[in-house]
Design a protein around this motif. Structure first.
Motif, PDB file in Angstrom:
ATOM      1  N   ASP A  61       0.834  -1.125  -0.158  1.00  0.00           N
ATOM      2  CA  ASP A  61       0.007   0.070   0.132  1.00  0.00           C
ATOM      3  C   ASP A  61       0.754   1.275   0.107  1.00  0.00           C
ATOM      4  O   ASP A  61       0.621   2.248  -0.811  1.00  0.00           O
ATOM      5  CB  ASP A  61      -1.050  -0.218   1.259  1.00  0.00           C
ATOM      6  N   TYR A 114      -6.135  -5.600  -5.610  1.00  0.00           N
ATOM      7  CA  TYR A 114      -4.996  -5.754  -5.888  1.00  0.00           C
ATOM      8  C   TYR A 114      -4.928  -6.715  -7.262  1.00  0.00           C
ATOM      9  O   TYR A 114      -4.163  -7.559  -7.302  1.00  0.00           O
ATOM     10  CB  TYR A 114      -4.250  -6.758  -4.646  1.00  0.00           C
ATOM     11  N   ARG A 128      -6.227  -0.937  -4.673  1.00  0.00           N
ATOM     12  CA  ARG A 128      -6.806  -1.449  -3.402  1.00  0.00           C
ATOM     13  C   ARG A 128      -8.387  -1.740  -3.555  1.00  0.00           C
ATOM     14  O   ARG A 128      -8.876  -2.617  -3.243  1.00  0.00           O
ATOM     15  CB  ARG A 128      -6.586  -0.514  -2.240  1.00  0.00           C
TER      16      ARG A 128
END
Length: 152
Positions: free
Chosen positions: A82, A98, A94
């Motif tokens: 992240d 992913y 996100r």
């Protein structure tokens, strides 16, 4: 009428499955030649480059490193990823779990090659058949979101 719906569903499913496989191979797992072509045309290749990065790099290289079912080995590993993917693209990565699903404009770009197929199914099977073909397209989209939610 029932037969047209069934034929539309079957044709839609078959064609959408084949196109999804082709898009997955050509864009999500693009080779060096394809990526060089994209670099020469950055204005039109942006969505393709994003899809390749999100799926080919983040999903296949930066997640699922241990095995095919464990996305992250620890919360620290997720936090490190992240931190390396910041800004709007990181937020979208996100939101897309992913590289496991699509959101926003990615859905449009992914489905564009499939839209003319629904029209062709309409020519072969009539309006009812086109509805069946479009249902297959919608089913593929829903399946992608359900599959992603199972792993997160």
């Amino acid at each position: 009428m029932f037969l047209q719906i069934v034929v539309g569903l079957m044709l839609g499913y078959a064609v959408v499955s084949l196109l999804e496989s082709l898009v997955h191979r050509v864009i999500y797992h693009a080779g060096p030649r394809t990526r060089r072509l994209w670099a020469q045309h950055p204005r039109i290749s942006g969505p393709f480059r994003h899809a390749y990065f999100s799926h080919g790099i983040v999903h296949h290289r930066w997640t699922f490193c241990r095995d095919l079912v464990t996305q992250f080995t620890s919360e620290h590993e997720r936090e490190r990823l992240d931190q390396s993917t910041q800004g709007p693209q990181g937020l979208l990565i996100r939101r897309e779990h992913y590289g496991m699903t699509l959101r926003g404009v990615g859905i449009v770009w992914f489905n564009l090659p499939m839209d003319p197929v629904v029209l062709l199914i309409g020519l072969v099977c009539g309006t009812i058949g086109a509805g069946g073909g479009a249902s297959s397209l919608g089913g593929l989209f829903l399946l992608g979101n359900v599959r992603a939610s199972l792993f997160t």
